[in-house]
Design an enzyme around this catalytic site. Structure first.
Site, short mmCIF file in Angstrom:
data_model
loop_
_atom_site.label_atom_id
_atom_site.label_comp_id
_atom_site.label_asym_id
_atom_site.label_seq_id
_atom_site.Cartn_x
_atom_site.Cartn_y
_atom_site.Cartn_z
N CYS B 88 53.84 10.13 30.48
CA CYS B 88 54.20 10.06 29.06
C CYS B 88 53.17 10.72 28.15
O CYS B 88 53.39 10.84 26.95
CB CYS B 88 54.44 8.61 28.66
N CYS B 215 62.94 -2.50 24.14
CA CYS B 215 62.86 -1.24 24.88
C CYS B 215 63.16 -0.06 23.97
O CYS B 215 64.03 -0.14 23.13
CB CYS B 215 63.85 -1.24 26.03
N LYS B 341 60.47 3.52 19.91
CA LYS B 341 61.49 2.47 19.81
C LYS B 341 62.77 3.02 19.19
O LYS B 341 63.84 2.87 19.77
CB LYS B 341 60.94 1.30 18.97
N HIS B 345 62.59 8.70 22.85
CA HIS B 345 61.52 9.04 23.78
C HIS B 345 61.96 10.09 24.81
O HIS B 345 62.20 9.78 25.96
CB HIS B 345 61.04 7.76 24.49
#
Lengths: 485, 403
Positions: B88, B215, B341, B345
């Site tokens: 990431c 998530c 959030k 992503h």
């Protein structure tokens, strides 16, 4: 003298009340009402005959030195691999030496007793000193059949040797008959059977008397000579069968039908283990394994029996249980329902055979390493010590984790990860002697998991890749269940 | 003695696509869209670019291997193009490569572009990890997912710091609540709803104890940055944003095999934070950092990061969270664009997306206007971490609008 030096057993934690089966399938076959009594043991979704064999063997090996085992016979009608020796997979998982003798005994319900005789022969020949026999089965009956009610899952293990006998082997008698009661050809999952009454009358009722009479004649024995009689007859009328052979009620060893089910080639040895748990020094035990003929053996229990009782065995495992109330879950666990695994569930990465071979007992037996400089256990094997305070290079010795206990450091129940029994439970396991592993957690429910909870290791199926013909096994954590919990 | 990256490099142009579930856009569409905005913002042309760094993570379901997808999409004219992948932190790694190239004098103008096309897997969540951790790990790690690993962190945190499950879930939901409030104002964000606390707390469990709203979104998207030597930056624009720190730290897998890690705070975040503060000359992070974009792949991830980066005290960030310290009008606004959030992503793009938000906020040009922080921020921090918990790679980047 040769004989039994240790015993162990395994019964899966899940038990299904046969009324649950009847409630689901009785509409189809009302005649199964008579079979719908008691409960049967059901392997979890990550269990099969292989994992149960390893579990029973681990129970039996309690206190034994594994590198003194010279051979392993694995006996079952439901071994996962047709080609790739199952006994070899089992031996690797048990961290045995490589210079040992192994074989699969299969295709008959008598495999367990035949394997036991072969192991006794191997020890008698002086070629080997300690020989392990595992009998295990997870046969499946088609939904709606009486076999579905009767068949149960379980395993037994016996160590055969020359020293410190708990039961001395006195003699055996075998019969071979191509009696076609049950049959299954390659690529078939379910056995075919002929009419039950015929199997009982022409099979069990004729072959067992012939076995018992053959043994009695050979060794000049009589029915009164035995403290316990084990007949691997999985019917409710076991007592009647035994009565006709001249045995009284007290002599007859229970056949586990009401609480485990017919465990096939494991049944005779599981009953034998149950008998040994209760046996007193001097007892003589008759062991009859039925199947395409059969084997009859007899043993005399020694004074050492009292020292061999620190294991779960049959009685311990019977008490560790959880009712499986959902019939559909049972169908999924036994791969009888085409469940929608979803696209994520369908993504099975190829297991590389060269990696499996290279890693050897790192994967098979959860063997890691321990730094000789700082004593830190670590997994998998490391060249450079993982301890941030140490970092020593190439000062490692082999170290096994499979027999170590640990505690849950942190855990989750994951609904995103694919599992046949969601949520997928896993966590960090911190071992009492040091070392930490990321492990799946099985045979429990998410609600009962706690940080700090004690766990031990169990050998389970990791995944199945039917497209490539792979059953992948690895170790998982399970709660340390006390036999009386 | 190393002097660090502080004040050697400036960002003169940035671009960022909307993030989302783009069934109708290819990776080429995303790359070109982010790039166009960046070169227009910088006032340069393709021929001005001396070298490029391309970040993409899951190449199996993405643009493919190597840096060729970037060169091909943009027709970069035979210049060096490098693909980086570091879980990431991939986007921030691309930026780091470009900045180091410019700082070394290897080129005058460098491009960092991160892109990820994640929504062609056919299922929710990240692509299945498969052999991501190597072929052996197929056996000796569980069938891990990202929410599962962070669920473990949350359960361990609750246990260690004495939060009941209900208290813990409320604190975590408050983090997501704030990000949803911010994301709802941002037209480029993937998730633009602002659910009530009750909805957040009671959402279905993804991985115990984390619910759906703990998530982040898994998205398609791309982001780009153009960097030049700091002393040349004002030749391109009056308000360049300067690189103050670019740090990376990897835990040598200690946490997954050694009991010294408590299973909660990431050592690599702590160390990358310390090194970044030192590089940037920041003494009191809580006072000196004016806004943050931290790696909130999960609410608990954001919580432990507050603590590991020394903004909130260890084990006590719940008080800051509940006080609104990290809200958009709080002392250190965090995830002002919605964060992972809500903004989404797409892994390879995320680090540069964070830089984009900080770049715009430090310039006073956040759009729409109501999103612009009114506190005149001078220093912004972007943080990423990835890999598996206990064996993490972590990046911390610090930006400023003054030399």
């Amino acid at each position: 003298m040769i004989g039994i030096t240790s015993y162990g057993a395994y019964i899966p934690r899940y038990r299904m009340n046969r009324k649950t089966i009847f409630a689901a399938m009785g509409w189809f076959n009302a005649a199964t009402a008579g079979a719908a009594r008691g409960e049967k043991a059901v392997a979890n979704h990550d269990e099969d005959s292989m994992t149960m064999a390893v579990a029973a063997a681990s129970d039996c090996l309690n206190g034994c030195t594994r590198n003194e085992v010279d051979g392993l016979y694995l006996c079952s009608t439901t071994l996962p691999y047709l080609e790739r020796q199952n006994a070899a997979i089992c031996a690797e998982a048990l961290a045995f030496r490589q210079d040992i003798r192994t074989a699969d005994f299969t295709a008959s319900l008598k495999s367990g007793t035949t394997g036991l005789i072969a192991a006794l022969d191997a020890v008698r020949s002086d070629d080997t000193k300690n020989f392990l026999v595992c009998a295990t089965d997870a046969r499946q009956g088609k939904p709606g059949s009486s076999m579905e009610h009767n068949l149960g899952d379980g395993a037994a293990a016996l160590m055969v040797g020359k020293n410190n006998l708990i039961a001395e082997f006195k003699g055996s008698f075998s019969l071979t008959r191509d009696f076609p009661d049950y049959r299954r050809i390659q690529e078939e999952r379910f056995s075919h059977s002929w009419e039950e009454r015929w199997i009982r009358d022409e099979g069990y009722m004729k072959i067992i008397p012939a076995l018992v009479e053959g043994l009695f004649k050979k060794y000049n024995l009589a029915s009164g000579d035995f403290a316990k009689v084990i007949i691997s007859y999985p019917g409710r009328d076991l007592q009647n069968v035994c009565k006709r052979l001249g045995f009284n009620e007290e002599q007859v060893q229970d056949n586990l039908l009401t609480n485990v089910g017919d465990t096939g080639s494991a049944l005779a040895l599981m009953m034998f283990v149950a008998a040994l748990e209760e046996a007193k020094p001097g007892d003589t035990i008759l062991l009859c394994g039925y199947g395409n003929g059969g084997d009859a053996l007899f043993f005399e229990v020694t004074d050492a029996i009292e020292k061999a009782r620190n294991r779960l065995g049959i009685s311990g495992h019977l008490k560790i249980k959880k009712e499986l109330k959902n019939y559909n879950k049972y169908l999924v666990f036994r791969d009888m329902l085409p469940l929608e695994a979803g696209i994520r569930g369908e993504e099975i990465t190829m297991a590389r055979m060269s990696v499996i071979n290279r890693e050897g007992q790192t994967l098979a037996a959860l063997n890691g390493s321990r730094c000789t400089a700082c004593n830190t256990p670590q997994y998998p094997k490391q060249r450079v010590c993982i301890n941030p305070e140490c970092g020593a290079i190439d000062q490692m010795e082999d170290y096994s984790f499979f027999d170590k206990s640990g505690r849950i450091n942190s855990f989750t129940g994951d609904n995103l990860a694919f599992s046949w029994d969601p949520p997928a439970m896993y966590g960090f396991i911190d071992f009492e002697e040091g070392g930490r592993l990321y492990l799946d957690i099985t045979d429990t429910e998410l609600e009962s998991l706690r940080v700090g909870m004690p766990v031990r290791m169990t050998f389970r199926r990791k995944f199945v890749d039917r497209q490539r013909g792979i059953y992948a096994y690895f170790w998982k954590a399970i709660p340390v269940y006390e036999a009386n919990s | 003695m190393a002097t660090g990256i502080k004040n050697k490099v400036a960002i003169i142009g940035m671009g960022c696509t909307s993030f989302g579930e783009f069934w109708d856009k290819s990776e080429q569409d995303l790359i070109v869209e982010a790039y166009k905005e960046a070169i227009e913002d910088a006032g340069i042309e393709t021929k001005d670019i001396g070298a490029a760094w391309f970040g993409s993570c899951f190449d199996e379901v993405n643009v493919g291997k190597g840096a060729i997808p970037l060169a091909r999409a943009l027709k970069l004219p035979n210049i060096p193009v490098t693909r980086v992948e570091n879980f990431c932190t991939t986007g921030t790694e691309a930026l780091r490569g470009a900045c180091y190239a410019v700082a070394s004098g290897a080129c005058d103008v460098a491009l960092a572009l991160g892109a990820e096309k994640l929504k062609d897997t056919g299922y929710g969540g990240l692509p299945d990890f498969g052999t991501m951790l190597g072929t052996e790990n197929l056996f000796y790690t569980p069938n891990l997912t990202a929410p599962g690993m962070f669920g473990m962190v949350a359960n361990a945190y609750f246990d260690k710091y004495g939060l009941s499950r209900d208290e813990g879930k409320r604190v975590l939901s408050r983090i997501s609540y704030k990000s949803h409030q911010n994301g709802a104002m941002n037209p480029r964000a993937h998730l633009r709803r602002a659910p009530s606390m009750d909805v957040l707390i009671n959402a279905p469990i993804v991985a115990d104890p984390l619910g759906l709203f703990d998530c982040c979104g898994v998205s398609d998207g791309a982001a780009a940055a153009i960097v030049v030597p700091a002393d040349k930056a004002k030749e391109y624009r009056p308000d360049p944003i300067y690189i103050k720190a670019l740090q990376l730290s990897l835990t040598p897998a200690t946490g997954i095999g050694h009991q010294s890690w408590d299973g909660i705070h990431f050592e690599s975040t702590r160390i990358a934070g310390i090194n970044a503060y030192n590089e940037a000359g920041i003494k009191k992070p809580r006072e000196e950092v004016n806004l943050m974009e931290v790696h909130d792949c999960f609410s608990i991830s954001e919580l432990v990061t507050y603590e590991s980066l020394q903004i909130s005290p260890i084990g006590k960030s719940r008080y800051d969270i509940e006080d609104g310290f990290y809200d958009i009008d709080g002392q250190v606004p965090c995830q002002s664009d919605g964060g992972l959030k809500c903004f989404g992503h797409p892994i390879g793009a995320s680090g540069i997306r964070m830089a984009y938000e900080i770049y715009k906020q430090l310039q006073g040009k956040a759009e729409p206007e109501q999103r612009q922080l009114q506190s005149n921020p001078r220093i912004g921090l972007a943080h990423n971490h990835g890999g598996i918990c206990g064996s993490l790679v972590c990046s911390v980047a610090i930006f400023g609008n003054e030399l």
